[in-house]
Design an enzyme around this catalytic site. Structure first.
Site, PDB file in Angstrom:
ATOM      1  N   LYS A  84      41.542  45.990  47.345  1.00 47.75           N
ATOM      2  CA  LYS A  84      40.650  45.196  46.500  1.00 47.75           C
ATOM      3  C   LYS A  84      40.424  43.842  47.151  1.00 47.75           C
ATOM      4  O   LYS A  84      41.230  43.359  47.910  1.00 47.75           O
ATOM      5  CB  LYS A  84      41.274  45.003  45.112  1.00 47.75           C
ATOM      6  CG  LYS A  84      41.286  46.288  44.315  1.00 47.75           C
ATOM      7  CD  LYS A  84      41.735  46.022  42.892  1.00 47.75           C
ATOM      8  CE  LYS A  84      41.809  47.317  42.099  1.00 47.75           C
ATOM      9  NZ  LYS A  84      42.403  47.120  40.774  1.00 47.75           N
TER      10      LYS A  84
ATOM     11  N   HIS B 291      44.990  41.629  28.645  1.00 50.79           N
ATOM     12  CA  HIS B 291      46.274  41.744  29.351  1.00 50.79           C
ATOM     13  C   HIS B 291      47.377  41.016  28.568  1.00 50.79           C
ATOM     14  O   HIS B 291      48.469  41.532  28.402  1.00 50.79           O
ATOM     15  CB  HIS B 291      46.219  41.059  30.724  1.00 50.79           C
ATOM     16  CG  HIS B 291      45.338  41.699  31.739  1.00 50.79           C
ATOM     17  ND1 HIS B 291      44.396  40.991  32.445  1.00 50.79           N
ATOM     18  CD2 HIS B 291      45.266  42.977  32.206  1.00 50.79           C
ATOM     19  CE1 HIS B 291      43.795  41.799  33.309  1.00 50.79           C
ATOM     20  NE2 HIS B 291      44.283  43.013  33.179  1.00 50.79           N
TER      21      HIS B 291
END
Ligand code: ADP
Length: 161
Positions: free
Chosen positions: A42, A18
Site C-alpha cells: 500500500k 476503528h
C-alpha cells in the site's frame, strides 16, 4: 493471566469506526495492542510514526491500550506479544470474504490464536480511511467521521501538497 488482543490495521489514518472497535475490544480484553501493519503493497498517506502518534493521542484515555507497529506477518507479531486473539471490525458483507480468507490463513499458521470480529455500529458502516482521505482531499466535511486531531492532520497533509 490477563487476556491479550491485537487490533491490526493500516490505520491510514484512524477513523471513528476503528476507534469504536478499539474501545470495545479494550472493554473485553485486559490488554489491547493496536498494531499499525506496515504493508509494503500500500502507498500510505501517513507514515507509520504519524499513524502511531495519531492513534496514541486518540486512545490516551484508555489505560489498557498499547500502540505498536509491525512490518512482518500479523501472526508472528501476535505471537511476539503473546496475544490470545486478533480482533477485526466488520462493516459489510463486502468485508466478509476478505476477512474469512485472512482468518483461515492465520488459523492455518497458528491455530491457538483466535480471531474475533466486532460488528461496526450502523453509523460507521460506510466509513473507511480511504473514503475519509478522498473527501478530505476535496475539502469535504469529515468532522463526525474522525477525531478532531485526525481531521487537522488530514488538512495539514493536503495543504502540504
Ligand atoms: P486493513 O487495511 O487491514 O483493512 P484498516 O486500517 O482499513 O486495515 O482496518 C483495520 C480494521 O478496522 C479492519 O478489521 C477493518 O475491518 C476495521 N475497520 C475499518 N473501518 C471500520 C469501520 N468503519 N467500522 C468498523 N471497523 C472498521
Amino acid at each position: 493471566m490477563g487476556k491479550i488482543a491485537v487490533v491490526p490495521g493500516s490505520f491510514d489514518p484512524i477513523t471513528n469506526g476503528h476507534l469504536d472497535i478499539v474501545k470495545r475490544a479494550a472493554d473485553i480484553f485486559d490488554i489491547v495492542y493496536v498494531a499499525v501493519m506496515n504493508n509494503s503493497s500500500k502507498n500510505p498517506l501517513f507514515n507509520v510514526y504519524e499513524r502511531m502518534d495519531l492513534i496514541r493521542e486518540v486512545t490516551k484515555d484508555i489505560p489498557n491500550v498499547r500502540i505498536d507497529s509491525s512490518s512482518g506477518l500479523l501472526i508472528d507479531y501476535a505471537k511476539s506479544v503473546k496475544a490470545d486473539a486478533i480482533v477485526r471490525g466488520l462493516r459489510a458483507i463486502s468485508d466478509f470474504e476478505y476477512e474469512m480468507q485472512i482468518t483461515s490463513m492465520n488459523r492455518f499458521l497458528d491455530e491457538h490464536i483466535e480471531t474475533f470480529f466486532i460488528m461496526t455500529q450502523n453509523k460507521y458502516s460506510f466509513l473507511s480511511s480511504s473514503i475519509v482521505k478522498e473527501v478530505s482531499k476535496y475539502g469535504g466535511n469529515i468532522h463526525e467521521l474522525v477525531p478532531p486531531i485526525v481531521e487537522e492532520a488530514l488538512k495539514g497533509k493536503f495543504e502540504e501538497r
